[in-house]
Scaffold this active site. Structure first.
Site, PDB file in Angstrom:
ATOM      1  N   LYS A  73      16.861 -32.474  21.965  1.00  0.00           N
ATOM      2  CA  LYS A  73      18.087 -31.740  22.271  1.00  0.00           C
ATOM      3  C   LYS A  73      18.119 -31.308  23.736  1.00  0.00           C
ATOM      4  O   LYS A  73      19.154 -31.350  24.381  1.00  0.00           O
ATOM      5  CB  LYS A  73      18.188 -30.512  21.353  1.00  0.00           C
ATOM      6  CG  LYS A  73      19.452 -29.694  21.552  1.00  0.00           C
ATOM      7  CD  LYS A  73      20.678 -30.460  21.126  1.00  0.00           C
ATOM      8  CE  LYS A  73      21.962 -29.680  21.315  1.00  0.00           C
ATOM      9  NZ  LYS A  73      23.125 -30.585  21.206  1.00  0.00           N
ATOM     10  N   TRP A 109       6.390 -32.444  22.432  1.00  0.00           N
ATOM     11  CA  TRP A 109       7.019 -33.746  22.626  1.00  0.00           C
ATOM     12  C   TRP A 109       6.079 -34.481  23.576  1.00  0.00           C
ATOM     13  O   TRP A 109       5.943 -34.088  24.734  1.00  0.00           O
ATOM     14  CB  TRP A 109       8.396 -33.539  23.241  1.00  0.00           C
ATOM     15  CG  TRP A 109       9.061 -34.758  23.790  1.00  0.00           C
ATOM     16  CD1 TRP A 109       8.812 -35.375  24.992  1.00  0.00           C
ATOM     17  CD2 TRP A 109      10.095 -35.527  23.184  1.00  0.00           C
ATOM     18  NE1 TRP A 109       9.626 -36.452  25.152  1.00  0.00           N
ATOM     19  CE2 TRP A 109      10.427 -36.577  24.066  1.00  0.00           C
ATOM     20  CE3 TRP A 109      10.782 -35.430  21.968  1.00  0.00           C
ATOM     21  CZ2 TRP A 109      11.401 -37.518  23.789  1.00  0.00           C
ATOM     22  CZ3 TRP A 109      11.763 -36.367  21.694  1.00  0.00           C
ATOM     23  CH2 TRP A 109      12.066 -37.395  22.589  1.00  0.00           C
ATOM     24  N   ARG A 115      14.872 -29.299  18.927  1.00  0.00           N
ATOM     25  CA  ARG A 115      14.673 -29.741  20.306  1.00  0.00           C
ATOM     26  C   ARG A 115      14.003 -31.117  20.365  1.00  0.00           C
ATOM     27  O   ARG A 115      14.060 -31.782  21.386  1.00  0.00           O
ATOM     28  CB  ARG A 115      13.813 -28.724  21.063  1.00  0.00           C
ATOM     29  CG  ARG A 115      14.516 -27.409  21.295  1.00  0.00           C
ATOM     30  CD  ARG A 115      13.550 -26.380  21.844  1.00  0.00           C
ATOM     31  NE  ARG A 115      13.029 -26.715  23.146  1.00  0.00           N
ATOM     32  CZ  ARG A 115      13.484 -26.229  24.298  1.00  0.00           C
ATOM     33  NH1 ARG A 115      14.505 -25.394  24.284  1.00  0.00           N
ATOM     34  NH2 ARG A 115      12.949 -26.570  25.445  1.00  0.00           N
ATOM     35  N   LYS A 128      27.746 -41.513  20.272  1.00  0.00           N
ATOM     36  CA  LYS A 128      27.520 -40.718  19.049  1.00  0.00           C
ATOM     37  C   LYS A 128      27.023 -41.617  17.930  1.00  0.00           C
ATOM     38  O   LYS A 128      26.070 -41.304  17.235  1.00  0.00           O
ATOM     39  CB  LYS A 128      28.839 -40.044  18.661  1.00  0.00           C
ATOM     40  CG  LYS A 128      28.758 -38.691  18.063  1.00  0.00           C
ATOM     41  CD  LYS A 128      28.635 -37.557  19.034  1.00  0.00           C
ATOM     42  CE  LYS A 128      27.476 -37.652  19.949  1.00  0.00           C
ATOM     43  NZ  LYS A 128      27.488 -36.764  21.063  1.00  0.00           N
ATOM     44  N   GLU A 158      31.997 -41.935  24.599  1.00  0.00           N
ATOM     45  CA  GLU A 158      31.332 -40.857  23.865  1.00  0.00           C
ATOM     46  C   GLU A 158      31.215 -41.207  22.379  1.00  0.00           C
ATOM     47  O   GLU A 158      30.166 -41.021  21.761  1.00  0.00           O
ATOM     48  CB  GLU A 158      32.105 -39.542  24.068  1.00  0.00           C
ATOM     49  CG  GLU A 158      31.671 -38.388  23.191  1.00  0.00           C
ATOM     50  CD  GLU A 158      30.202 -38.009  23.312  1.00  0.00           C
ATOM     51  OE1 GLU A 158      29.518 -38.499  24.232  1.00  0.00           O
ATOM     52  OE2 GLU A 158      29.737 -37.245  22.455  1.00  0.00           O
ATOM     53  N   ASN A 170       5.316 -26.046  28.325  1.00  0.00           N
ATOM     54  CA  ASN A 170       6.445 -26.982  28.428  1.00  0.00           C
ATOM     55  C   ASN A 170       6.505 -27.466  29.867  1.00  0.00           C
ATOM     56  O   ASN A 170       6.316 -26.660  30.795  1.00  0.00           O
ATOM     57  CB  ASN A 170       7.776 -26.295  28.107  1.00  0.00           C
ATOM     58  CG  ASN A 170       7.985 -26.101  26.628  1.00  0.00           C
ATOM     59  OD1 ASN A 170       7.097 -26.411  25.822  1.00  0.00           O
ATOM     60  ND2 ASN A 170       9.138 -25.574  26.261  1.00  0.00           N
ATOM     61  N   GLY A 171       6.828 -28.727  30.053  1.00  0.00           N
ATOM     62  CA  GLY A 171       6.941 -29.256  31.412  1.00  0.00           C
ATOM     63  C   GLY A 171       5.851 -30.269  31.685  1.00  0.00           C
ATOM     64  O   GLY A 171       5.201 -30.776  30.766  1.00  0.00           O
ATOM     65  N   CYS A 211       9.719 -29.944  24.093  1.00  0.00           N
ATOM     66  CA  CYS A 211       8.778 -28.980  23.499  1.00  0.00           C
ATOM     67  C   CYS A 211       9.424 -27.611  23.287  1.00  0.00           C
ATOM     68  O   CYS A 211      10.304 -27.200  24.045  1.00  0.00           O
ATOM     69  CB  CYS A 211       7.586 -28.790  24.409  1.00  0.00           C
ATOM     70  SG  CYS A 211       6.823 -30.303  24.935  1.00  0.00           S
ATOM     71  N   HIS A 226      37.157 -60.910  29.562  1.00  0.00           N
ATOM     72  CA  HIS A 226      36.319 -61.289  30.708  1.00  0.00           C
ATOM     73  C   HIS A 226      34.847 -61.452  30.308  1.00  0.00           C
ATOM     74  O   HIS A 226      33.972 -61.483  31.157  1.00  0.00           O
ATOM     75  CB  HIS A 226      36.465 -60.256  31.830  1.00  0.00           C
ATOM     76  CG  HIS A 226      37.871 -60.149  32.331  1.00  0.00           C
ATOM     77  ND1 HIS A 226      38.464 -61.149  33.062  1.00  0.00           N
ATOM     78  CD2 HIS A 226      38.819 -59.192  32.170  1.00  0.00           C
ATOM     79  CE1 HIS A 226      39.711 -60.800  33.340  1.00  0.00           C
ATOM     80  NE2 HIS A 226      39.953 -59.610  32.804  1.00  0.00           N
ATOM     81  N   GLU A 259      23.414 -42.899  18.612  1.00  0.00           N
ATOM     82  CA  GLU A 259      22.391 -41.855  18.472  1.00  0.00           C
ATOM     83  C   GLU A 259      22.017 -41.594  17.024  1.00  0.00           C
ATOM     84  O   GLU A 259      20.847 -41.492  16.699  1.00  0.00           O
ATOM     85  CB  GLU A 259      22.957 -40.518  18.983  1.00  0.00           C
ATOM     86  CG  GLU A 259      22.898 -40.288  20.423  1.00  0.00           C
ATOM     87  CD  GLU A 259      23.343 -38.866  20.742  1.00  0.00           C
ATOM     88  OE1 GLU A 259      22.494 -38.072  21.116  1.00  0.00           O
ATOM     89  OE2 GLU A 259      24.554 -38.557  20.621  1.00  0.00           O
TER      90      GLU A 259
HETATM   91  C1  AGP Z   1      24.428 -35.806  23.151  1.00  0.00           C
HETATM   92  O1  AGP Z   1      24.781 -36.254  21.902  1.00  0.00           O
HETATM   93  C2  AGP Z   1      23.154 -36.245  23.617  1.00  0.00           C
HETATM   94  N1  AGP Z   1      22.130 -35.902  22.726  1.00  0.00           N
HETATM   95  C3  AGP Z   1      22.824 -36.147  25.076  1.00  0.00           C
HETATM   96  O2  AGP Z   1      23.466 -37.223  25.670  1.00  0.00           O
HETATM   97  C4  AGP Z   1      23.189 -34.867  25.861  1.00  0.00           C
HETATM   98  O3  AGP Z   1      24.564 -34.738  25.958  1.00  0.00           O
HETATM   99  C5  AGP Z   1      22.539 -34.943  27.263  1.00  0.00           C
HETATM  100  O4  AGP Z   1      21.149 -35.005  27.120  1.00  0.00           O
HETATM  101  C6  AGP Z   1      22.929 -33.791  28.142  1.00  0.00           C
HETATM  102  O5  AGP Z   1      22.522 -32.570  27.607  1.00  0.00           O
HETATM  103  P1  AGP Z   1      23.073 -31.197  28.188  1.00  0.00           P
HETATM  104  O6  AGP Z   1      24.522 -31.158  27.876  1.00  0.00           O
HETATM  105  O7  AGP Z   1      22.294 -30.129  27.464  1.00  0.00           O
HETATM  106  O8  AGP Z   1      22.810 -31.227  29.656  1.00  0.00           O
END
Ligand code: AGP
Length: 608
Positions: free
Chosen positions: A603, A76, A27, A485, A481, A100-101, A2, A504, A488
Site C-alpha cells: 500500500k 517487506w 501495507r 485496477k 486507471e 523501515n527503509g 514494512c 496502428h 492489480e
Molecule cells: C493503486 O491502486 C496502487 N496500488 C498504486 O498505484 C498507488 O496509487 C501508488 O503506489 C501511489 O500511491 P500514493 O497515492 O500513496 O502515493
C-alpha cells in the site's frame, strides 16, 4: 511496505502488537515479529517468523509472554530473502531494533565494524543494530549511542530501538521513513502509520526527522541530536474511530468503493464560497494560481492517473501548458522546471518515496508546490509549500479507489478556480460547474445501487488472460486507471488504448472472444468511438460497453451494456471510474483472490 508498532504502557503488550500488526497488514509484508521487555530476566525476548501475523500469533501461543513494553514489525523483504532469520526484530548484543527503509551503506559498515561472521541475517537492519550496539558499548548512554550511530547510516530509516538493560523505555529515530506517535490513557505508542493508532486516540504527532524519541509508560520525550528537548506538535485526526475497520464488508476495497459519495462530499465541503471554489481555509493564496505559467503533476500509479484527467481539463479549460510525469522518472528526464512552474504532487499516503523525491527536486529548481494528499501530516504534505487534503478517510485496500475520485474532485475544483481567477470563466459559468460537481456523489450512488449488473458483466471476463480497454479523450484517461485496477487485483493482463490508436498496431491482438471493455461518455467523440468498437467487434472481440445514458442508441444494445447515469460529459469520469472499480473488484473476488492484498504489492511504497 514494512509496518512498525511500539507500545509502552500499563496493558499487556502482546495483544496490542498483534492487533496493530493485523491493522498494518494492508501495507504489504512477508514476515512478522515482535520484541518484548522481559523485566524479570532483564532481557529483550524476540519472536518472529516468515509468513503472516497469524503465524506470529502461533509462535507466541506456546510462550508465556508477560510484558507491557514491546515493538512489532511486518517486513517487506528488500535485503535478504523471506525467512525467519531475516524477519525483524534484529538483535545485536544489548540492542534490538525494527526498521523501515534501507540502510544504503550497510556493506561498508559490515567491513568497517568488522561484522562479518557475527550477523545472523542477511539484512541491512541487523547491521544498524550492530552499529548501535557498538556505540552503546562505547558510551553506555542510549541517546549518545543513537546520535553516533545515525551519523554513520546512509539511506532512509525509521528505527525503533530497545536496550535490554533499559527495560522500561522504547527509543526511535527516523530519516524520511515516517513515524507517528501518541500518548493516551493506555500508554505511549508509536507506529509507521496512523491506522495503527486511530483506535486509541485522535491525537498524534509526526516525529520530526533526526529527533530521538523516548516512549516511557506515561510520557514521551523528544531530543534533538545535540541534546535539546523538543515538544511534540499534536495534530487531530479527522478520521472516525472505526473508519479503519471493514464494517461488515468482505473486503476493504468494496467498503471503500461504497464510501465514495461521502468521501467526495467531504472533500468538496468547505471549499466553495457562494458557489465559487475557495481555498482560504487551506491557506492557499490566489497568487499561486495566477503567477504560474506552467503546471507539472508528479505522482505514481493511481494518483498519476488522476493527474491525466486534470491534464485534459487544463488543456480544454485553461489552454495552459501542463505535464503529468511519473514521479519515478521525473528527475532523470531533465524536466523543464522554474519559478513559474507550479508542481502538484499527488499521493494518497503522502509517503511514496518516488513522489517525495520528485517534489524535492522540483523545489530545488525553484518551482512552487502544491500537494494533494490524503494522510494528514505525511512527508509529502510537510515538504510542499501548500496542501489540499482529500478527506477520503483511511484507505486500507492496496487498490486505490476513493483516493482516486477524491483526488479528481480536488482537480475539478482547481480547474474551475483557475479558470475563474484567470478570467476564462465568469461567476455564472463556474457556479454551474460547481452545481454539477456537487451532483457527483448522488450520481455515483446510483452506479453503486446497480452494482449487481456490473457483477454480471464481471462474470463474463473471469476466464480472460488478456483484456483491452478502449476509449477516447477523457474516457481514455480513466481507462488507464481502470486497467491498472483490473491488473492489480485480478491478475488479468489488461491494456488501455486510445480507440483511434488500435488500427496502428494493437488491433492485431484482437481475436475471437477477446474481451474488450469500451467506455463511451463523450458526446463529440461518440460516433468515432462506436466505429472503433465495431472494428474490434467484427474481429471477434466480446464487448462490454459502459455508456452514458444519453448516448444509448438502438445499435449499442447488441453489446453487454452498463448504462452510466447522466452528468455533463466533463464529469462522466466519476460514474465511469466507479463502474470500472466495481468490475475489477468483482472479477477479483469471484476468482477467490485476497482482493485487499494483491500479490507483490504494498500500500505504501517507501523504496525507490
Ligand atoms: C493503486 O491502486 C496502487 N496500488 C498504486 O498505484 C498507488 O496509487 C501508488 O503506489 C501511489 O500511491 P500514493 O497515492 O500513496 O502515493
Amino acid at each position: 511496505m514494512c509496518g512498525i508498532i511500539g507500545y509502552n504502557g500499563k496493558k499487556q503488550v502482546e495483544p496490542i502488537i498483534i492487533d496493530a500488526l493485523t491493522t498494518l497488514e494492508y501495507r504489504g509484508y512477508d514476515s512478522a515479529g515482535m520484541a518484548v521487555t522481559n523485566a524479570k530476566l532483564n532481557r529483550t525476548d524476540v519472536y518472529k517468523c516468515a509468513g503472516r501475523v497469524k503465524d506470529l500469533e502461533k509462535v507466541c501461543e506456546s510462550k508465556t509472554i508477560d510484558s507491557t513494553c514491546g515493538i512489532g514489525h511486518t517486513r517487506w523483504a528488500t535485503h535478504g530473502g523471506v525467512c525467519d532469520a531475516n524477519a525483524h526484530p534484529h538483535s545485536q548484543g544489548n540492542v534490538t531494533v525494527v526498521h523501515n527503509g534501507i540502510i544504503e551503506n550497510y556493506k561498508d559498515l559490515i567491513d568497517e565494524f568488522n561484522l562479518e561472521g557475527s550477523l545472523k541475517s542477511e539484512t541491512d537492519t541487523e547491521v544498524a543494530a550492530a552499529v548501535l550496539n557498538y556505540y552503546y558499548n562505547e558510551t553506555h548512554d542510549p541517546k549518545k549511542a543513537i546520535t553516533k550511530a545515525v551519523k554513520r547510516l546512509r539511506g532512509t530509516f525509521a528505527l525503533v530501538i530497545m536496550f535490554a538493560d533499559i527495560p522500561d523505555v522504547i527509543y526511535s529515530i527516523r530519516n524520511v521513513s515516517p513515524i507517528v506517535a501518541t500518548l493516551s490513557e493506555e500508554g505511549a505508542m508509536l507506529a509507521s502509520d496512523l491506522t495503527a493508532l486511530c483506535r486509541f486516540t485522535d491525537q498524534y504527532f509526526v516525529v520530526p526527522e533526526y529527533t530521538i524519541v523516548e516512549l516511557h509508560k506515561d510520557s514521551i520525550a523528544m531530543w534533538t541530536l545535540d541534546g535539546k528537548e523538543m515538544q511534540p506538535e499534536y495534530l487531530t485526526m479527522s478520521w472516525e474511530k472505526n473508519s479503519a475497520e471493514k464494517n461488515g464488508y468482505p473486503f476493504y476495497m468494496e467498503k471503500e468503493i461504497m464510501e465514495q459519495p461521502k468521501a467526495i462530499r467531504d472533500t468538496i465541503a468547505g471549499r466553495t464560497k457562494s458557489g465559487i471554489p475557495n481555498f482560504e481555509a487551506d491557506q492557499i493564496p490566489d497568487s499561486l494560481f495566477t503567477e504560474c505559467e506552467r503546471i507539472c503533476v508528479v505522482a505514481c500509479g493511481t494518483a498519476m492517473h488522476a493527474g491525466l484527467v486534470f491534464q485534459s481539463l487544463v488543456k480544454t479549460r485553461l489552454n495552459m501548458h501542463i505535464e503529468v510525469e511519473l514521479a519515478s522518472e521525473f528527475m532523470y528526464s531533465d524536466p523543464v522546471i522554474d519559478e513559474k512552474t507550479l508542481v502538484i504532487a499527488v499521493s494518497q499516503s503522502g509517503e511514496t518515496i518516488d513522489t517525495l523525491e520528485a517534489l524535492k527536486y522540483a523545489r530545488r529548481k525553484g518551482a512552487k508546490s502544491l500537494a494533494i494528499i490524503n494522510v494528514k501530516g505525511s512527508s509529502i504534505a510537510r515538504e510542499s509549500d501548500y496542501v489540499l487534503y482529500t478527506n477520503a478517510g483511511p484507505e486500507i485496500a492496496v487498490a486505490s479507489t476513493k483516493a482516486y475520485t477524491t483526488q479528481l474532485s480536488i482537480f475539478y475544483l482547481l480547474v474551475y478556480k483557475m479558470a475563474h481567477i484567470r478570467g476564462i470563466m465568469n461567476d455564472d459559468e463556474v457556479r454551474e460547474c460547481i452545481r454539477n460537481l456537487k451532483r457527483v456523489p448522488e450520481v455515483i450512488g446510483s452506479v453503486l445501487d446497480e452494482k449487481n449488473a456490473i457483477h454480471v458483466i464481471a462474470r463474463g471476463v473471469l476466464e480472460a488472460k488478456d483484456l483491452f480497454m478502449i476509449g477516447r479523450g477523457l474516457d481514455y484517461s480513466i481507462l488507464q486507471e481502470g486497467s491498472l485496477k483490473l491488473k492489480e487485483v485480478s491478475y488479468i493482463h489488461s491494456e488501455a488504448y486510445a480507440s483511434g490508436e488500435l488500427k496502428h498496431g494493437p488491433i492485431a491482438l484482437i481475436t475471437d472472444n477477446t474481451p474488450v471493455v469500451a467506455v463511451v461518455t463523450q458526446t463529440r467523440l461518440m460516433s468515432k468511438e462506436l466505429s472503433n468498437i465495431r472494428e474490434v467487434k467484427s474481429r471477434g472481440a466480446q464487448i462490454a460497453l459502459f455508456i452514458k445514458a444519453d448516448l444509448m442508441q438502438q445499435s449499442t444494445r447488441e453489446f453487454d451494456t452498463f448504462v452510466l447515469p447522466n452528468l455533463p460529459d466533463e464529469l462522466m469520469v466519476f460514474p465511469a471510474s466507479v463502474a470500472l472499480q466495481l468490475l475489477a473488484y468483482y472479477v477479483s473476488s469471484d476468482k477467490g483472490f485476497d482482493v485487499d492484498k494483491p500479490r507483490n504489492l504494498a500500500k505504501v511504497v517507501t523504496v525507490e
